[in-house]
Design a protein around this motif. Sequence first.
Motif, PDB file in Angstrom:
ATOM      1  N   GLY A   1       0.787  -1.219   0.000  1.00 44.30           N
ATOM      2  CA  GLY A   1       0.000   0.000   0.000  1.00 44.30           C
ATOM      3  C   GLY A   1       0.818   1.268   0.000  1.00 44.30           C
ATOM      4  O   GLY A   1       0.283   2.362  -0.072  1.00 44.30           O
ATOM      5  N   ARG A   2       2.106   1.170   0.048  1.00 46.89           N
ATOM      6  CA  ARG A   2       2.929   2.368   0.044  1.00 46.89           C
ATOM      7  C   ARG A   2       3.606   2.500  -1.328  1.00 46.89           C
ATOM      8  O   ARG A   2       3.948   1.524  -1.974  1.00 46.89           O
ATOM      9  N   SER A   3       3.847   3.735  -1.679  1.00 46.60           N
ATOM     10  CA  SER A   3       4.534   3.970  -2.941  1.00 46.60           C
ATOM     11  C   SER A   3       6.042   3.929  -2.727  1.00 46.60           C
ATOM     12  O   SER A   3       6.507   4.097  -1.597  1.00 46.60           O
ATOM     13  N   LEU A   4       6.776   3.726  -3.787  1.00 48.55           N
ATOM     14  CA  LEU A   4       8.226   3.733  -3.725  1.00 48.55           C
ATOM     15  C   LEU A   4       8.705   5.175  -3.705  1.00 48.55           C
ATOM     16  O   LEU A   4       8.036   6.085  -4.182  1.00 48.55           O
ATOM     17  N   PRO A   5       9.886   5.399  -3.154  1.00 49.58           N
ATOM     18  CA  PRO A   5      10.407   6.767  -3.156  1.00 49.58           C
ATOM     19  C   PRO A   5      10.688   7.249  -4.580  1.00 49.58           C
ATOM     20  O   PRO A   5      10.885   6.440  -5.493  1.00 49.58           O
ATOM     21  N   PRO A   6      10.706   8.569  -4.806  1.00 52.54           N
ATOM     22  CA  PRO A   6      10.947   9.094  -6.149  1.00 52.54           C
ATOM     23  C   PRO A   6      12.335   8.700  -6.646  1.00 52.54           C
ATOM     24  O   PRO A   6      13.255   8.554  -5.889  1.00 52.54           O
ATOM     25  N   VAL A   7      12.428   8.572  -7.966  1.00 49.51           N
ATOM     26  CA  VAL A   7      13.688   8.166  -8.573  1.00 49.51           C
ATOM     27  C   VAL A   7      14.518   9.365  -8.934  1.00 49.51           C
ATOM     28  O   VAL A   7      14.180  10.394  -9.226  1.00 49.51           O
TER      29      VAL A   7
END
Length: 107
Positions: A101-107
């Motif tokens: 349910g969590r997004s990955l950190p920005p690239v």
Amino acid sequence: MKWNLRLTAANAGIWKASEMQRLLAERGLVISAGKMSNLWSGQPISLKLSDLDVICAVLDCGVADLLKPEPVAIQAVQDDTSGQDKAVGETAGVTPRPRSGRSLPPV
């Protein structure tokens, strides 16, 4: 520590809490009946050092006569025999939670 007022008072010839209360009042330490009952028959939770000084003066004793040490059994610390050092605060058997349910950190 074990509170030993009754035995120390008995050794001084004082057999009643009311008599002890009167003697303390003569020395300037006025104690309520409830507090005197706790001092006489119980284990006081707290006691001012100035009050302890007056009690010792009335009974003609030292603090060691009123407070007797009682050794407490201390559990031995379990020694980790795996040979691996653990970080501070790290505990064995902890697994990280899934990051659903969590997004990955920005690239």
